[in-house]
Design an enzyme around this catalytic site. Structure first.
Site, PDB file in Angstrom:
ATOM      1  N   ASP A  70      -9.134  -5.583  -4.775  1.00  0.00           N
ATOM      2  CA  ASP A  70      -8.704  -4.456  -3.946  1.00  0.00           C
ATOM      3  C   ASP A  70      -9.574  -3.238  -4.221  1.00  0.00           C
ATOM      4  O   ASP A  70      -9.619  -2.737  -5.339  1.00  0.00           O
ATOM      5  CB  ASP A  70      -7.234  -4.137  -4.243  1.00  0.00           C
ATOM      6  CG  ASP A  70      -6.634  -3.146  -3.266  1.00  0.00           C
ATOM      7  OD1 ASP A  70      -7.392  -2.510  -2.510  1.00  0.00           O
ATOM      8  OD2 ASP A  70      -5.398  -3.008  -3.259  1.00  0.00           O
ATOM      9  N   HIS A 111      -7.140  -5.788  -0.555  1.00  0.00           N
ATOM     10  CA  HIS A 111      -6.008  -4.896  -0.336  1.00  0.00           C
ATOM     11  C   HIS A 111      -4.950  -5.496   0.591  1.00  0.00           C
ATOM     12  O   HIS A 111      -3.759  -5.317   0.377  1.00  0.00           O
ATOM     13  CB  HIS A 111      -6.507  -3.571   0.235  1.00  0.00           C
ATOM     14  CG  HIS A 111      -5.462  -2.518   0.337  1.00  0.00           C
ATOM     15  ND1 HIS A 111      -4.774  -2.043  -0.771  1.00  0.00           N
ATOM     16  CD2 HIS A 111      -4.963  -1.831   1.404  1.00  0.00           C
ATOM     17  CE1 HIS A 111      -3.901  -1.126  -0.392  1.00  0.00           C
ATOM     18  NE2 HIS A 111      -3.994  -0.985   0.923  1.00  0.00           N
ATOM     19  N   SER A 133       0.838  -1.196   0.000  1.00  0.00           N
ATOM     20  CA  SER A 133       0.000   0.000   0.000  1.00  0.00           C
ATOM     21  C   SER A 133       0.880   1.256   0.000  1.00  0.00           C
ATOM     22  O   SER A 133       1.676   1.447  -0.917  1.00  0.00           O
ATOM     23  CB  SER A 133      -0.944  -0.030   1.201  1.00  0.00           C
ATOM     24  OG  SER A 133      -1.932   0.961   1.095  1.00  0.00           O
TER      25      SER A 133
END
Length: 702
Positions: free
Chosen positions: A647, A679, A559
């Site tokens: 995601d 995610h 991320s």
């Protein structure tokens, strides 16, 4: 093939170690002693079946007859008992009952158990009162009334509102778009609070909740004639809730007799975690701002239920003093009160550590309850409170070289020290070396709006390098960005260290645990301040530890950690030799229209957000300028990308965008695609695949 087999064995060893997730304490008074029973529930990954198992385990503690807060004997634990199919479970305050909601054959079943076995069973799905029951921590609950005759839980509103619709199976609005609450909450749209009367077997959806809010985290008010709950405002539309403590919400009280619903907290705030004191006089909850940082330092509010007055028990800490409490950054456990209702116990980040604290409601003084200073040979970097009941605290302690250890202690009287007892040591520990690095930015990298901030990192090294040469260093960057790498057990770090890598886990400015000023300092400076911080931490580690190899450096992260990993490759192209990034943000401008947290896309770039925001050329240019894609032409190091097809937070097309750029330029790049993961890439098989391929990639290029 042999190397892959070795990596698989190491990963199976470190990821298969169990982690305690919850605990409960019960008490029994005997003529000459007091007996405490501690029940802990654990989670354990199983690579063979690619699943996670949950099991429970019990300990019997015998307290001193003269001092019931002094543990005389800890009996050996019982066998581990599998807990299968449970979505939610809860023990009653009286009558020694256990409520369980489990999913069987597509139906949600409520079971009530006592010492004689199954006492009552209800098929909640067959009653057609609501949709699926929520088991997530965001909305979900399973709460007993004081008299143990009623239960509260949260479920999805029944979409088929009429009997005719249910019987025909036809819905005239079946094609209408239905909003959800984003990443990891994609099946959560319109929650309702449900009450089951165990005497009659009737289930009722509570009426009176305002139409513009989504209720959750419900609990009974004293007397069980009213219900407290948190309501998240969903107009004009929903934004992602997972990992976001900045959503507009409020604390409500619903009167079950007349349906009147009263708001107990202020306007334009974010609140969560209501917890009622044992004496029923006070309700506490966490409070923060709306929009801005998606995670933040929170205040702890208290409501005097007799007068209705609200006051601040713990305020936001902007700039913590050295060695002092640094603020509250995470959810409260379900049970966090002392028996006398005078103290609140909780865990929170403090710089590169996670510590255990108590705040006294009278003096508002915060005290650390961990005993790291008492025994320097047994220092735990992380103390996580699972529960405190009857003043007995149950905590999970861990360090980078020590998997979770279960410990207990009674809350001490004023002026006394805490006496901790270990219930269960991990099945194995590791002889890694770990240390904390404090890092100070250079003068030219200081943030003039928040001057004087520092940050830190956790360095983990194998105790016996594979060979006599220097150790390769993996720079591990957390996501968020407003989260933290405390000095706790991390299976990825442990696996890498066991395979001969040193790992540097960096808590750049903007990480939690360093005060609200640190968090705010990153707003508008992503792609610059955080990148320079990570680079500074790496240079500091190389300077302080000559055993680290400056010519064999790699960077990994997910991320925002993937965002920073790719930035580092482009901004320091001759420094790093490999990269592995999970669901990275690559182009903030193209991410704007696909992320479930569109507000953070504006905030992170330094812009104010409002629901009616329409992108401008200025905003898109700023987002592009702060993105790794602008440095992609300079990337030389081989890049491994790992993307989740489902995601909702960072679209997988972000990673694909970088993949195509690198492919077009002939740069070494490999992409792993996980169509059923989101995610966090949290499926057991996905996590194994990512670890195996990451290590093979690092070994190949280092």
């Amino acid at each position: 093939m042999e190397e892959a087999h070795n990596i698989t064995g190491v990963y199976a060893e470190v990821c298969g170690l169990p982690t305690p997730v919850s605990a409960h304490v019960s008490e029994e008074q005997l003529p000459d002693s007091r007996i405490y029973t501690v029940t802990a529930e654990w989670s354990q990954s199983d690579l063979v079946r690619c699943s996670r198992h949950r099991y429970s385990q019990q300990w019997t503690l015998i307290a001193d007859s003269n001092n019931h807060k002094s543990i005389r004997t800890v009996l050996p634990p019982g066998l581990c008992v599998p807990v299968s199919g449970e979505l939610l479970s809860s023990l009653s305050p009286i009558q020694n009952l256990k409520a369980v909601i489990r999913e069987t054959g597509g139906h949600h079943i409520l079971e009530i158990w006592d010492c004689h076995g199954l006492r009552k069973c209800l098929n909640l799905t067959a009653l057609h009162k609501h949709g699926k029951v929520y088991e997530d921590a965001q909305f979900g609950c399973l709460t007993w009334s004081d008299c143990a005759n009623k239960l509260l839980y949260v479920a999805e509103k029944n979409k088929n509102s009429s009997v005719e619709d249910r019987e025909s199976g036809i819905r005239k609005d079946s094609s209408v778009y239905c909003e959800d609450w984003g990443e990891a909450l994609t099946n959560r749209s319109v929650p309702v609070i449900c009450m089951v009367d165990l005497r009659s077997g009737m289930v009722e959806v509570l009426q009176g909740v305002p139409r513009d809010i989504s209720p959750g985290q419900a609990l009974w008010a004293p007397g069980s004639q009213s219900v407290f709950f948190i309501g998240w405002y969903h107009e004009p539309f929903r934004l992602g809730l997972k990992f976001c403590s900045n959503r507009r919400s409020a604390l409500f009280k619903l009167d079950l007799n007349n349906g009147h619903c009263e708001c107990l907290s202020g306007d334009n705030l974010s609140v969560s975690c209501p917890r009622l004191s044992p004496d029923g006089s006070t309700l506490i909850y966490l409070q923060g701002g709306v929009f801005g940082p998606h995670n933040q330092c929170l205040s702890l509010q208290q409501v005097d239920l007799m007068s209705g007055k609200t006051s601040t028990l713990l305020d936001v800490i902007n700039r913590p003093q050295a060695g002092e409490f640094a603020g509250l950054y995470e959810a409260l456990p379900a049970c966090c009160w002392s028996t006398d209702s005078h103290g609140v116990v909780f865990s929170s980040a403090r710089r590169n550590w996670k510590d255990l604290f108590m705040v006294d409601r009278g003096s508002k003084k915060v005290t650390s309850l961990s005993d790291n200073l008492a025994d320097p040979s047994q220092v735990y970097g992380s103390w996580k409170l699972l529960t405190i009941q009857r003043d007995l605290m149950v905590v999970s302690c861990s360090s980078p070289n020590t998997p979770p250890t279960l410990r207990v202690a009674f809350l001490p009287s004023a002026g006394e020290a805490v006496t901790w007892r270990t219930l269960l040591q991990p099945v194995m520990t590791f002889d890694f070396h770990w240390t904390i690095l404090d890092v100070t930015p250079s003068l030219e990298e200081d943030n003039t709006s928040y001057s004087g901030l520092d940050f830190g990192a956790v360095l983990v090294k194998p105790s016996h390098p594979v060979c006599e040469s220097r150790v390769p260093l993996i720079v591990f960057i957390h996501g968020g960005p407003h989260s933290q790498f405390p000095a706790e057990w991390n299976s990825t770090t442990a696996g890498l260290a066991k395979l001969g890598f040193a790992v540097l886990m960096v808590n750049y400015r903007g990480s939690t645990g360093f005060g609200q000023d640190s968090i705010l300092s990153l707003i508008g400076h992503i792609g610059n301040q955080d990148v320079k911080d990570v680079q500074k931490a790496v240079l500091t580690a190389l300077q302080r530890d000559p055993t680290l190899d400056p010519k064999r450096l790699a960077v990994i992260g997910g991320s925002h950690g993937g965002f920073l990993s790719c930035h580092l490759l482009g901004q320091y192209p001759d420094f790093y030799r490999a990269c592995a990034a999970r669901n990275p943000v690559i182009n903030a401008a193209t991410l704007l229209g696909t992320s479930d947290i569109v507000d953070w896309r504006y905030t992170s770039a330094g812009f104010q957000y409002s629901y009616d925001q329409i992108p401008t050329a200025e905003v898109l240019a700023a987002m592009l300028e702060k993105s790794p894609i602008t440095h992609a032409a300079q990337i030389k190091a081989p890049v491994l990308l790992m993307l989740g097809g489902k995601d909702r937070r960072v679209s997988p097309h972000q990673g694909l965008e970088l993949y195509k750029v690198l492919k077009s330029r002939g740069s070494p790049v490999r992409l792993l695609w996980f169509p059923e993961d989101g995610h966090s890439l949290s499926r057991v098989d996905t996590q194994f695949d990512c670890f195996l391929n990451t290590v093979l990639w690092l070994q190949q290029h280092l």
